[in-house]
Scaffold this motif. Structure first.
Motif, PDB file in Angstrom:
ATOM      1  N   ALA A  61     -46.977   7.656 -18.599  1.00  0.00           N
ATOM      2  CA  ALA A  61     -47.054   6.213 -18.826  1.00  0.00           C
ATOM      3  C   ALA A  61     -47.776   5.902 -20.129  1.00  0.00           C
ATOM      4  N   SER A  62     -47.606   4.693 -20.606  1.00  0.00           N
ATOM      5  CA  SER A  62     -48.196   4.295 -21.887  1.00  0.00           C
ATOM      6  C   SER A  62     -49.517   3.552 -21.719  1.00  0.00           C
ATOM      7  N   SER A  63     -49.537   2.496 -20.941  1.00  0.00           N
ATOM      8  CA  SER A  63     -50.714   1.633 -20.879  1.00  0.00           C
ATOM      9  C   SER A  63     -51.528   1.763 -19.599  1.00  0.00           C
ATOM     10  N   PHE A  64     -50.878   2.064 -18.478  1.00  0.00           N
ATOM     11  CA  PHE A  64     -51.562   2.055 -17.190  1.00  0.00           C
ATOM     12  C   PHE A  64     -51.435   3.411 -16.491  1.00  0.00           C
ATOM     13  N   ARG A  65     -52.266   3.595 -15.488  1.00  0.00           N
ATOM     14  CA  ARG A  65     -52.316   4.870 -14.781  1.00  0.00           C
ATOM     15  C   ARG A  65     -51.540   4.878 -13.459  1.00  0.00           C
ATOM     16  N   TRP A  66     -51.072   3.715 -12.986  1.00  0.00           N
ATOM     17  CA  TRP A  66     -50.585   3.660 -11.615  1.00  0.00           C
ATOM     18  C   TRP A  66     -49.292   4.439 -11.385  1.00  0.00           C
ATOM     19  N   TRP A  67     -48.392   4.514 -12.398  1.00  0.00           N
ATOM     20  CA  TRP A  67     -47.166   5.277 -12.195  1.00  0.00           C
ATOM     21  C   TRP A  67     -47.466   6.764 -12.007  1.00  0.00           C
TER      22      TRP A  67
ATOM     23  N   TRP B 152     -40.919   1.176 -18.203  1.00  0.00           N
ATOM     24  CA  TRP B 152     -39.849   1.782 -19.007  1.00  0.00           C
ATOM     25  C   TRP B 152     -40.344   3.058 -19.684  1.00  0.00           C
ATOM     26  N   HIS B 153     -41.526   2.992 -20.256  1.00  0.00           N
ATOM     27  CA  HIS B 153     -42.073   4.135 -20.987  1.00  0.00           C
ATOM     28  C   HIS B 153     -42.256   5.328 -20.053  1.00  0.00           C
ATOM     29  N   TYR B 154     -42.736   5.074 -18.847  1.00  0.00           N
ATOM     30  CA  TYR B 154     -42.954   6.170 -17.904  1.00  0.00           C
ATOM     31  C   TYR B 154     -41.660   6.926 -17.643  1.00  0.00           C
ATOM     32  N   TRP B 155     -40.600   6.217 -17.264  1.00  0.00           N
ATOM     33  CA  TRP B 155     -39.359   6.877 -16.874  1.00  0.00           C
ATOM     34  C   TRP B 155     -38.617   7.453 -18.081  1.00  0.00           C
ATOM     35  N   ALA B 156     -38.608   6.736 -19.202  1.00  0.00           N
ATOM     36  CA  ALA B 156     -37.938   7.264 -20.396  1.00  0.00           C
ATOM     37  C   ALA B 156     -38.674   8.489 -20.932  1.00  0.00           C
ATOM     38  N   HIS B 157     -39.995   8.399 -20.949  1.00  0.00           N
ATOM     39  CA  HIS B 157     -40.817   9.514 -21.436  1.00  0.00           C
ATOM     40  C   HIS B 157     -40.659  10.726 -20.526  1.00  0.00           C
ATOM     41  N   ARG B 158     -40.628  10.500 -19.240  1.00  0.00           N
ATOM     42  CA  ARG B 158     -40.444  11.603 -18.290  1.00  0.00           C
ATOM     43  C   ARG B 158     -39.081  12.261 -18.497  1.00  0.00           C
ATOM     44  N   LEU B 159     -38.055  11.455 -18.773  1.00  0.00           N
ATOM     45  CA  LEU B 159     -36.727  11.993 -19.051  1.00  0.00           C
ATOM     46  C   LEU B 159     -36.733  12.853 -20.311  1.00  0.00           C
ATOM     47  N   PHE B 160     -37.505  12.428 -21.311  1.00  0.00           N
ATOM     48  CA  PHE B 160     -37.560  13.177 -22.563  1.00  0.00           C
ATOM     49  C   PHE B 160     -38.232  14.546 -22.399  1.00  0.00           C
ATOM     50  N   HIS B 161     -38.846  14.780 -21.274  1.00  0.00           N
ATOM     51  CA  HIS B 161     -39.433  16.090 -21.017  1.00  0.00           C
ATOM     52  C   HIS B 161     -38.486  16.988 -20.220  1.00  0.00           C
ATOM     53  N   TYR B 162     -37.251  16.540 -20.081  1.00  0.00           N
ATOM     54  CA  TYR B 162     -36.257  17.324 -19.360  1.00  0.00           C
ATOM     55  C   TYR B 162     -35.349  18.083 -20.329  1.00  0.00           C
ATOM     56  N   GLY B 163     -35.344  19.400 -20.218  1.00  0.00           N
ATOM     57  CA  GLY B 163     -34.400  20.283 -20.898  1.00  0.00           C
ATOM     58  C   GLY B 163     -34.046  19.917 -22.322  1.00  0.00           C
ATOM     59  N   PRO B 164     -32.761  19.621 -22.569  1.00  0.00           N
ATOM     60  CA  PRO B 164     -32.298  19.353 -23.942  1.00  0.00           C
ATOM     61  C   PRO B 164     -32.931  18.127 -24.576  1.00  0.00           C
ATOM     62  N   PHE B 165     -33.329  17.140 -23.760  1.00  0.00           N
ATOM     63  CA  PHE B 165     -33.973  15.946 -24.313  1.00  0.00           C
ATOM     64  C   PHE B 165     -35.293  16.307 -24.985  1.00  0.00           C
ATOM     65  N   TYR B 166     -36.009  17.253 -24.362  1.00  0.00           N
ATOM     66  CA  TYR B 166     -37.257  17.697 -24.979  1.00  0.00           C
ATOM     67  C   TYR B 166     -36.978  18.569 -26.193  1.00  0.00           C
ATOM     68  N   LYS B 167     -36.069  19.513 -26.045  1.00  0.00           N
ATOM     69  CA  LYS B 167     -35.798  20.488 -27.101  1.00  0.00           C
ATOM     70  C   LYS B 167     -35.307  19.840 -28.389  1.00  0.00           C
ATOM     71  N   TYR B 168     -34.407  18.864 -28.250  1.00  0.00           N
ATOM     72  CA  TYR B 168     -33.769  18.297 -29.437  1.00  0.00           C
ATOM     73  C   TYR B 168     -34.337  16.947 -29.875  1.00  0.00           C
ATOM     74  N   VAL B 169     -35.130  16.316 -29.023  1.00  0.00           N
ATOM     75  CA  VAL B 169     -35.638  14.980 -29.364  1.00  0.00           C
ATOM     76  C   VAL B 169     -37.168  14.911 -29.291  1.00  0.00           C
ATOM     77  N   HIS B 170     -37.711  15.073 -28.103  1.00  0.00           N
ATOM     78  CA  HIS B 170     -39.134  14.784 -27.887  1.00  0.00           C
ATOM     79  C   HIS B 170     -40.075  15.840 -28.459  1.00  0.00           C
ATOM     80  N   LYS B 171     -39.557  17.019 -28.719  1.00  0.00           N
ATOM     81  CA  LYS B 171     -40.392  18.107 -29.224  1.00  0.00           C
ATOM     82  C   LYS B 171     -41.088  17.738 -30.521  1.00  0.00           C
TER      83      LYS B 171
END
Length: 307
Positions: free
Chosen positions: A269-275, A154-173
């Motif tokens: 990813a948060s805990s593992f490297r495989w993703w 979950w962390h991998y995909w949600a975190h990757r999404l937060f690096h997309y455009g407005p998600f990064y600018k208004y949230v993850h930044k």
């Protein structure tokens, strides 16, 4: 009040003090281990399961998080440890530590507190047990491993999404304010990010309980502690010879996550490297060189086939 004991009864449950209740349970419940006795004492003493669970969860969260941040704060003050600092040119100031701490505390009280206090009624609906004895260690270890794997996905995909455009600018930044992270920055994030990434920690145990109707609150409590320790350590900014990833190659840790903060991309990813390894999103100069090498080998192979 929930029945704490599965197969035994407790004498003198109306003991007026916590000490008396502890003494009573330790004397009469010989079959329980120390942690089970303390757990039962807590719920028996509180006489209010919503308050008991809410206070237990909130205090456990605060003590685990800030208790683990404290050693990293002290390590930052000791020059001897700089040899293991991943980005040694940056040491957070007391002012930065304090500003970060205030923001994290604000998030804990305004964003996380309400779901924590509302958790016990959900436990009752899902059949999450608070009784003693606890499940076997084998059962809990299986569930902890499962939650680590699911949260990491979950962390991998949600975190990757937060690096997309407005998600990064208004949230993850906000979380990337510090290019060289330190312990307290683990939960320094926008409320939307806190809630969405937090789902990976709490949501999967809820889903698991919904389908199995066989999960203990102690298992969840330990899992939350493990996840907090992992998150704080990943943001510590230090890579020691005894760090876990040096013994468990697929473990991520600070060395993995620090590269994410330094280059602002990759290593999601948060805990593992495989993703990150499988989907080719590893961060850092070495990862870039490896990608270029693989691309060149692939191009050479394609060229030979054409010949």
């Amino acid at each position: 009040m929930t029945e704490i004991f599965n197969s035994t009864t407790l004498n003198n449950v109306n003991a007026p003090s916590f000490g008396q209740i502890v003494s009573n349970i330790f004397e009469t419940q010989k079959q329980l281990n120390i942690i089970e006795k303390l757990w039962a004492s807590w719920y028996t003493y509180m006489q209010n399961d919503i308050l008991a669970t809410g206070l237990l969860f909130f205090l456990t969260h605060e003590l685990t998080y800030f208790g683990r941040c404290l050693p990293w704060y002290l390590i930052d003050k000791i020059p001897y440890f700089r040899r293991w600092k991943i980005q040694p040119s940056y040491i957070p100031s007391d002012k930065e530590q304090w500003e970060c701490m205030k923001s994290v505390l604000k998030s804990h009280f305004l964003v996380e507190a309400l779901p924590i206090w509302a958790f016990h009624p959900l436990c009752k609906r899902l059949g999450i047990s608070v009784s003693v004895p606890f499940p076997s260690l084998k059962t809990m270890c299986f569930e902890w491993c499962l939650f680590f794997i699911l949260e990491d996905m979950w962390h991998y995909w949600a975190h990757r999404l937060f690096h997309y455009g407005p998600f990064y600018k208004y949230v993850h930044k906000q979380h990337h304010r510090y290019a060289a992270p330190f312990g307290l920055t683990a939960e320094y994030a926008h409320p939307i990010e806190v809630m969405s990434l937090g789902f990976g920690t709490v949501g999967f145990p809820i889903i698991y309980a919904y389908f199995t109707r066989d999960l203990h609150l102690f298992t969840i409590t330990c899992w939350v502690c493990f996840r907090l320790l992992q998150a704080v350590d990943a943001h510590s900014g230090y890579d020691f010879p005894w760090s876990l990833h040096n013994f468990v190659p697929f473990w991520a840790g600070a060395e993995h996550h620090d590269l994410h903060h330094h280059y602002f991309i990759g290593n999601y990813a948060s805990s593992f490297r495989w993703w990150d390894y499988t989907l080719d999103t590893e961060a850092g100069p070495q990862a870039k060189m490896d990608r270029e090498r693989r691309a060149k080998l692939k191009a050479d192979k394609t060229a030979k086939k054409r010949i």
